[in-house]
Scaffold this motif. Sequence first.
Motif, PDB file in Angstrom:
ATOM      1  N   GLU A  57       0.845  -1.201   0.000  1.00 29.68           N
ATOM      2  CA  GLU A  57       0.000   0.000   0.000  1.00 29.68           C
ATOM      3  C   GLU A  57       0.875   1.244   0.000  1.00 29.68           C
ATOM      4  O   GLU A  57       2.015   1.216   0.460  1.00 29.68           O
ATOM      5  N   VAL A  58       0.323   2.345  -0.469  1.00 30.78           N
ATOM      6  CA  VAL A  58       1.101   3.583  -0.534  1.00 30.78           C
ATOM      7  C   VAL A  58       0.362   4.712   0.176  1.00 30.78           C
ATOM      8  O   VAL A  58      -0.812   4.583   0.497  1.00 30.78           O
ATOM      9  N   GLY A  59       1.097   5.796   0.444  1.00 26.96           N
ATOM     10  CA  GLY A  59       0.440   7.034   0.859  1.00 26.96           C
ATOM     11  C   GLY A  59       0.315   7.235   2.349  1.00 26.96           C
ATOM     12  O   GLY A  59      -0.425   8.126   2.784  1.00 26.96           O
TER      13      GLY A  59
ATOM     14  N   GLY B 247       7.817  13.169  -4.968  1.00 27.34           N
ATOM     15  CA  GLY B 247       6.678  14.063  -4.778  1.00 27.34           C
ATOM     16  C   GLY B 247       5.327  13.439  -5.065  1.00 27.34           C
ATOM     17  O   GLY B 247       4.294  14.088  -4.932  1.00 27.34           O
ATOM     18  N   ASP B 248       5.305  12.151  -5.454  1.00 27.17           N
ATOM     19  CA  ASP B 248       4.036  11.501  -5.785  1.00 27.17           C
ATOM     20  C   ASP B 248       3.318  11.002  -4.543  1.00 27.17           C
ATOM     21  O   ASP B 248       3.941  10.719  -3.515  1.00 27.17           O
ATOM     22  N   GLU B 249       2.013  10.892  -4.650  1.00 29.63           N
ATOM     23  CA  GLU B 249       1.162  10.191  -3.683  1.00 29.63           C
ATOM     24  C   GLU B 249       1.486  10.534  -2.223  1.00 29.63           C
ATOM     25  O   GLU B 249       1.528   9.647  -1.369  1.00 29.63           O
TER      26      GLU B 249
ATOM     27  N   ASP C  34       5.335  -2.378 -15.395  1.00 27.05           N
ATOM     28  CA  ASP C  34       5.018  -3.347 -14.339  1.00 27.05           C
ATOM     29  C   ASP C  34       3.554  -3.763 -14.404  1.00 27.05           C
ATOM     30  O   ASP C  34       3.122  -4.620 -13.623  1.00 27.05           O
ATOM     31  N   ILE C  35       2.801  -3.180 -15.320  1.00 19.77           N
ATOM     32  CA  ILE C  35       1.396  -3.561 -15.468  1.00 19.77           C
ATOM     33  C   ILE C  35       1.325  -4.835 -16.319  1.00 19.77           C
ATOM     34  O   ILE C  35       2.076  -4.993 -17.288  1.00 19.77           O
ATOM     35  N   LYS C  36       0.416  -5.735 -15.935  1.00 23.96           N
ATOM     36  CA  LYS C  36       0.296  -7.026 -16.628  1.00 23.96           C
ATOM     37  C   LYS C  36       0.054  -6.833 -18.134  1.00 23.96           C
ATOM     38  O   LYS C  36      -0.563  -5.858 -18.541  1.00 23.96           O
TER      39      LYS C  36
ATOM     40  N   ASP D 120      -2.333  -4.409 -11.970  1.00 22.27           N
ATOM     41  CA  ASP D 120      -3.304  -4.111 -13.040  1.00 22.27           C
ATOM     42  C   ASP D 120      -4.139  -2.860 -12.769  1.00 22.27           C
ATOM     43  O   ASP D 120      -5.197  -2.683 -13.336  1.00 22.27           O
ATOM     44  N   TRP D 121      -3.608  -1.955 -11.927  1.00 21.17           N
ATOM     45  CA  TRP D 121      -4.423  -0.805 -11.549  1.00 21.17           C
ATOM     46  C   TRP D 121      -4.567   0.243 -12.657  1.00 21.17           C
ATOM     47  O   TRP D 121      -5.509   1.025 -12.630  1.00 21.17           O
ATOM     48  N   ALA D 122      -3.644   0.243 -13.644  1.00 22.96           N
ATOM     49  CA  ALA D 122      -3.620   1.347 -14.609  1.00 22.96           C
ATOM     50  C   ALA D 122      -4.607   1.091 -15.746  1.00 22.96           C
ATOM     51  O   ALA D 122      -4.229   0.877 -16.888  1.00 22.96           O
TER      52      ALA D 122
ATOM     53  N   THR E  88       8.563  -2.441  -9.008  1.00 21.71           N
ATOM     54  CA  THR E  88       8.940  -3.834  -8.746  1.00 21.71           C
ATOM     55  C   THR E  88       8.268  -4.451  -7.517  1.00 21.71           C
ATOM     56  O   THR E  88       8.826  -5.359  -6.903  1.00 21.71           O
ATOM     57  N   GLU E  89       7.065  -3.968  -7.182  1.00 25.49           N
ATOM     58  CA  GLU E  89       6.371  -4.627  -6.067  1.00 25.49           C
ATOM     59  C   GLU E  89       6.267  -6.132  -6.277  1.00 25.49           C
ATOM     60  O   GLU E  89       6.407  -6.917  -5.332  1.00 25.49           O
ATOM     61  N   THR E  90       6.010  -6.551  -7.523  1.00 25.80           N
ATOM     62  CA  THR E  90       5.792  -7.979  -7.804  1.00 25.80           C
ATOM     63  C   THR E  90       6.978  -8.613  -8.540  1.00 25.80           C
ATOM     64  O   THR E  90       6.881  -9.766  -8.967  1.00 25.80           O
TER      65      THR E  90
HETATM   66  C1  TNX Z   1       2.255   4.293  -8.589  1.00 23.40           C
HETATM   67  S1  TNX Z   1       3.819   6.033 -10.307  1.00 23.40           S
HETATM   68  C2  TNX Z   1       3.404   4.766  -7.965  1.00 23.40           C
HETATM   69  C3  TNX Z   1       4.378   3.799  -7.448  1.00 23.40           C
HETATM   70  C4  TNX Z   1       3.913   2.387  -7.625  1.00 23.40           C
HETATM   71  C5  TNX Z   1       3.289   2.218  -8.985  1.00 23.40           C
HETATM   72  C6  TNX Z   1       2.903   0.802  -9.295  1.00 23.40           C
HETATM   73  C7  TNX Z   1       4.097   6.719  -9.055  1.00 23.40           C
HETATM   74  C8  TNX Z   1       4.694   8.019  -9.210  1.00 23.40           C
HETATM   75  N1  TNX Z   1       3.774   6.084  -7.921  1.00 23.40           N
HETATM   76  O1  TNX Z   1       4.649   4.074  -6.097  1.00 23.40           O
HETATM   77  O2  TNX Z   1       5.028   1.551  -7.484  1.00 23.40           O
HETATM   78  O3  TNX Z   1       2.159   3.024  -9.058  1.00 23.40           O
HETATM   79  O4  TNX Z   1       2.493   0.643 -10.638  1.00 23.40           O
END
Ligand code: TNX
Length: 459
Positions: free
Chosen positions: A224-226, A261-263, A345-347, A357-359, A394-396
């Motif tokens: 998980e992120v954020g 700077g993301d998320e 990294d997307i399937k 597969d979130w994208a 590279t989570e997976t």
């Molecule tokens: C989003 S892309 C993220 C990453 C994740 C990735 C997995 C981005 C700037 N942040 O932290 O690893 O999705 O696809």
Amino acid sequence: MVIPAPASVQTREGTFTPTSVSGHGAEYAGAALGLPVSEAGDLRLDLVDGPREAYTVMVDSSGIRITGSPAGLFYGVQTLRQLGVDGAFPAIEIVDSPRFSYRGAMLDVARHFFAVNDVKRFIDAIAGLKINHLHVHLSDDQGWRIQIEKWPLLTERGAQTSVNGDGGGFYTQADYVEIVEYAASRFVTIVPEIDMPGHTNAALASYPELTAEGVAPPPYEGMEVGFSSLAIGSERTYEFVADVLGELAAITPGPFLHIGGDESHSTTTEDFLAFAKRAGEIVAATGKTLVAWHELGKSSDLPRGSIGQYWGFTTPEGDSATEALSFVEQGGRLILSPADVAYLDIKYDDDTALGLDWAQGPTSLEAATSWEPTAIIPGLDEVHILGVEAPVWTETLATIDDVEFMAFPRLAAIAEIAWSPRMDATSRYASLRDRLPALGARLEAAGTNFYRAPGVDWR
Ligand code: TNX
């Protein structure tokens, strides 16, 4: 035949079989082509003035001549080695130069760690596609991967983890320099990223003084992120940022420092803006150009000329396009990494064992091929696009074989979009499909893993 497709190709009758190489970079070219070096080589490499990455390849019945700058000659050799059949080369005249100056791949070494030799292997594979930047995602919640002399616990503690508890690892500064130098020998510039102020659990777990509460969180090996943030109001945070970026800048000859700077979902907007301004000043003081994910464009206090990396979709959602354009308004340009087509990294499809597969669902080879950089962000002119980059998160992906499986052949499509003249999507895919079997054979010969994407007549 050649990937990425050159700007101009004229084929003629006949072939030529060279016996030796002479000129600038003859040692490298000879090794790459399996030919000896000699004074009077019938394959000549001529250094000429001109645009940095442009080159020509001329093959006729009397010999082979490649011209270009050092980078151009290197690319001429990459092109030539794709044309050879059993040592013979078709008579041809190629005049080539890239559409975009920044052609990138990104390797996430934070979620899983990859040893120096694995990174070198990846550099070899991408350089053959004329990719000239490797962005290395050096820190995240799950691991800190670069030695910082003034903050030793970042690696003593923060480097021990990875997603899934697959073990840790980090680069000493000497390791990092080795990667930088190896990349430079293939005309690849390393773009180091320290992701801030979110994605920082590994740093916070190493140094409680970097957290708002002064209490170190436990190490983190999930996906998980954020949830993490540096303490924005504390001066100690900016000493940390200055030390880390200062040491990194000192061992990075390339022009860019990426600060993430993301998320940053656990940082208030007010704090995020305050952090962006301070971190921007610190990057500027190192003399490097700031690069960040598009969210940092929420700030209008970035150093002039900062580079934004857009990771929204090919049809922008939310504020992603506005945030990206903010970099242009502040005198900068954009690197485009649209997640629904350029995230490797997307399937590939629903059955791919690896990947996320979130994208907007899976990303087929055709999808990775079928997009046009100028058609994504309304109001963004081509001159404001620095280039294109394909990230491999590279989570997976726990091994370099996994990374290669996800990267190839889609990275060939991204390299083509970044290098080759604009082409409509249907023709591009049809043309690339015909050229991919030969790439597959070369990858196989080099021991590089790849996915035998359906629709291609792999040998
Ligand atoms: C989003 S892309 C993220 C990453 C994740 C990735 C997995 C981005 C700037 N942040 O932290 O690893 O999705 O696809």
